[in-house]
Design an enzyme around this catalytic site. Structure first.
Site, PDB file in Angstrom:
ATOM      1  N   ILE A  10       0.866  -1.179   0.000  1.00  0.00           N
ATOM      2  CA  ILE A  10       0.000   0.000   0.000  1.00  0.00           C
ATOM      3  C   ILE A  10       0.897   1.221   0.000  1.00  0.00           C
ATOM      4  CG2 ILE A  10      -1.750   1.289   1.272  1.00  0.00           C
ATOM      5  CD1 ILE A  10      -2.568  -1.469   2.521  1.00  0.00           C
ATOM      6  N   TYR A  56       1.282   8.783   0.220  1.00  0.00           N
ATOM      7  CA  TYR A  56       2.062   9.962  -0.156  1.00  0.00           C
ATOM      8  C   TYR A  56       1.661  11.201   0.635  1.00  0.00           C
ATOM      9  CZ  TYR A  56      -2.181  10.792  -2.853  1.00  0.00           C
ATOM     10  OH  TYR A  56      -3.489  10.960  -3.221  1.00  0.00           O
ATOM     11  N   GLU A 111      -9.697   6.637   3.711  1.00  0.00           N
ATOM     12  CA  GLU A 111      -9.351   7.260   2.441  1.00  0.00           C
ATOM     13  C   GLU A 111     -10.507   7.337   1.446  1.00  0.00           C
ATOM     14  OE1 GLU A 111      -6.323   8.619   2.134  1.00  0.00           O
ATOM     15  OE2 GLU A 111      -5.686   7.833   4.067  1.00  0.00           O
TER      16      GLU A 111
END
Length: 179
Positions: free
Chosen positions: A16, A19, A84
């Site tokens: 995974i 950033y 997310e």
């Protein structure tokens, strides 16, 4: 963050790539991690969420890839899908991740990316406009300034040779507002 020995894993695993806040706060169990980059994307602060931002562009984005093993996969993916996708509106994509350390070849990794289709996508803005928004935004996980400063710190510590003009110009503008 320490890069661990690279060995061949016998158990099924998933990489995974993070950033943004995942580079310092993954909040899920993982076996090991590598600093590196993905091509075809660049980090942009054009997402309306107070702590997650990104955009696809033909460049490369530096961050950290985490290996989760079969016993960690389900829990990690459930957590990340809420963090997310549900809360952040991110889409998922499998990408080629290139570790910074040359002794390891490229890996296939899952990444959560922001797209312009997302309802909280804000679009392009100047570093000063973005910094002004960041300076006043606070969410459930903290102040957006923390996100910005921790991300800039990660880049300076782990990727000092990488020039991320977008990130560092927003950081400078935000710090100027706080003085």
């Amino acid at each position: 963050m320490k890069l661990l020995d690279i060995t061949v894993s016998e158990k099924p695993s998933l990489w995974i790539f993070g950033y943004g806040s995942l580079v310092w706060k993954p909040d899920f169990k993982y076996k090991r991690n590598y600093v590196g980059y993905i091509k075809g994307f660049s980090r942009r602060f054009w997402h309306g969420d107070n702590f997650h931002r990104g955009d696809k562009d033909m460049a490369c984005t530096w961050g950290v890839a985490y290996e989760v093993t079969d016993s960690q996969m389900e829990e990690s993916l459930q957590y990340l899908n809420v963090r997310e996708a549900v809360l952040g509106g991110y889409a998922t994509k499998m990408v080629e991740f290139t570790p910074r350390e040359k002794c390891q070849g490229s890996l296939l990794a899952l990444v959560y990316i922001a797209t312009s289709d997302n309802p909280i996508y804000l679009g392009p803005a100047t570093p000063t406009e973005i910094a002004a928004q960041i300076a006043i935004c606070r969410g459930n996980t903290g102040h957006n300034i923390e996100y910005l400063l921790r991300l800039a710190e990660f880049m300076r510590l782990y990727c000092p040779e990488v020039e991320d003009d977008h990130l560092f110009s927003i950081e400078a503008a935000a710090l100027a507002l706080l003085i």
